[in-house]
Design a protein around this motif. Structure first.
Motif, PDB file in Angstrom:
ATOM      1  N   ALA A  19      -3.372   0.621   7.510  1.00  0.00           N
ATOM      2  CA  ALA A  19      -3.768  -0.619   8.181  1.00  0.00           C
ATOM      3  C   ALA A  19      -5.086  -1.138   7.616  1.00  0.00           C
ATOM      4  O   ALA A  19      -5.248  -2.349   7.376  1.00  0.00           O
ATOM      5  N   SER A  20      -6.021  -0.234   7.384  1.00  0.00           N
ATOM      6  CA  SER A  20      -7.314  -0.631   6.828  1.00  0.00           C
ATOM      7  C   SER A  20      -7.158  -1.258   5.450  1.00  0.00           C
ATOM      8  O   SER A  20      -7.781  -2.287   5.144  1.00  0.00           O
ATOM      9  N   ARG A  21      -6.337  -0.667   4.607  1.00  0.00           N
ATOM     10  CA  ARG A  21      -6.134  -1.211   3.261  1.00  0.00           C
ATOM     11  C   ARG A  21      -5.466  -2.583   3.301  1.00  0.00           C
ATOM     12  O   ARG A  21      -5.676  -3.406   2.404  1.00  0.00           O
TER      13      ARG A  21
ATOM     14  N   CYS B 143       0.859  -1.183   0.000  1.00  0.00           N
ATOM     15  CA  CYS B 143       0.000   0.000   0.000  1.00  0.00           C
ATOM     16  C   CYS B 143       0.890   1.226   0.000  1.00  0.00           C
ATOM     17  O   CYS B 143       2.016   1.189   0.507  1.00  0.00           O
TER      18      CYS B 143
ATOM     19  N   ALA C 179      -5.379  -4.848  11.996  1.00  0.00           N
ATOM     20  CA  ALA C 179      -5.541  -3.928  13.112  1.00  0.00           C
ATOM     21  C   ALA C 179      -4.275  -3.074  13.216  1.00  0.00           C
ATOM     22  O   ALA C 179      -3.176  -3.549  12.900  1.00  0.00           O
TER      23      ALA C 179
ATOM     24  N   GLY D 215      -6.050  -4.663   5.687  1.00  0.00           N
ATOM     25  CA  GLY D 215      -6.960  -5.550   6.409  1.00  0.00           C
ATOM     26  C   GLY D 215      -6.419  -5.966   7.760  1.00  0.00           C
ATOM     27  O   GLY D 215      -6.733  -7.050   8.247  1.00  0.00           O
TER      28      GLY D 215
ATOM     29  N   THR E 131      -5.546  11.097   2.737  1.00  0.00           N
ATOM     30  CA  THR E 131      -6.567  11.299   3.758  1.00  0.00           C
ATOM     31  C   THR E 131      -6.669  12.796   4.050  1.00  0.00           C
ATOM     32  O   THR E 131      -5.796  13.571   3.662  1.00  0.00           O
TER      33      THR E 131
ATOM     34  N   LEU F  91      -3.731   4.797   9.924  1.00  0.00           N
ATOM     35  CA  LEU F  91      -4.951   3.992  10.082  1.00  0.00           C
ATOM     36  C   LEU F  91      -5.499   3.588   8.721  1.00  0.00           C
ATOM     37  O   LEU F  91      -6.018   2.474   8.556  1.00  0.00           O
ATOM     38  N   GLU F  92      -5.379   4.471   7.738  1.00  0.00           N
ATOM     39  CA  GLU F  92      -5.814   4.136   6.374  1.00  0.00           C
ATOM     40  C   GLU F  92      -4.966   3.003   5.807  1.00  0.00           C
ATOM     41  O   GLU F  92      -5.481   2.086   5.150  1.00  0.00           O
TER      42      GLU F  92
END
Length: 230
Positions: free
Chosen positions: A156-158, A135, A162, A160, A142, A153-154
């Motif tokens: 980590a979200s991409r 990523c 925590a 998948g 953001t 945080l974005e």
């Protein structure tokens, strides 16, 4: 140490952490000066500001802040100069290729979280040899840039994951602040630009002198590739 699980991904700042981009940033800045008939700013003054982008480079070279008259014109010229010559002298830091290969061998993913605008990040990343990043989060991906945790945080979200399953590595106080705010283990890399505040004062979980030290820490922490498979 026990507050964090073994990592499943390692996230990196870009300028001053993975890549030594200061030579081309300094050249773009000094082109602003030479076309105005001014002497170039010494490289040793510009290099520590490389992680601070236009604000830092223009500040040290012209003594202007973003709110000052003339700053916007200089910033736009700096951006144009840099966009035209981003990978002339820039390289990955020594040991980074081995570090990224070792991360992959450990069964982990890696990504980039930078304050560099997408305008520059998107062409730079593949040209400098970082196309395998899982990523890439730029400074304008953001609504907030570091030291706000939103970019981390974005990422980590991409992936998948925590946030606590990620480590964040950077060469600036803002990197460590963002990592802490996101709930990630933080690594301050002394091989980068680091700026005016000594890395030992940043409060990072680890302070490391080379990519090889980071790889050794990962290998000591990660139990095995199979146990970390997604």
């Amino acid at each position: 140490m026990s507050l964090y699980p073994a990592p499943r991904a390692i996230l990196f700042d870009l300028d001053g952490t993975l890549a030594d981009t200061a030579p081309d940033l300094a050249a773009a800045l000094n082109l602003l000066r030479t076309v105005r008939g001014l002497e170039p700013t010494p490289y040793e003054l510009l290099r520590p500001q490389a992680s601070h982008g236009a604000r830092g480079m223009i500040g040290v070279s012209f003594g202007l802040k973003p709110q000052d008259d003339g700053f916007d014109e200089l910033r736009d010229g700096f951006f144009s100069n840099y966009e035209a010559a981003m990978v002339v002298h820039s390289t990955l830091f020594e040991g980074v290729n081995e570090l990224l290969a070792g991360i992959a061998d450990a069964g982990l993913r890696w990504g980039i979280v930078t304050n560099k605008p997408k305008r520059f990040t998107d062409p730079l990343v593949p040209q400098i040899g970082l196309a395998l990043a899982s990523c890439v989060i730029s400074g304008d991906t953001t609504p907030h840039a570091k030291p706000h945790p939103a970019p981390l945080l974005e990422a980590a979200s991409r992936l998948g994951l925590a946030p606590e399953e990620c480590w964040y590595v950077g060469d600036d106080l803002r990197d460590i602040q963002a990592g802490h705010a996101a709930g990630m283990r933080t690594i301050a890399c002394q091989w980068g630009y680091c700026g005016a505040i000594e890395p030992a004062a940043w409060g990072a979980d680890h302070l490391l002198a080379s990519p090889a030290e980071l790889l050794a820490l990962i290998r000591a922490t990660v139990p095995s590739p199979t146990s970390l498979a997604a």
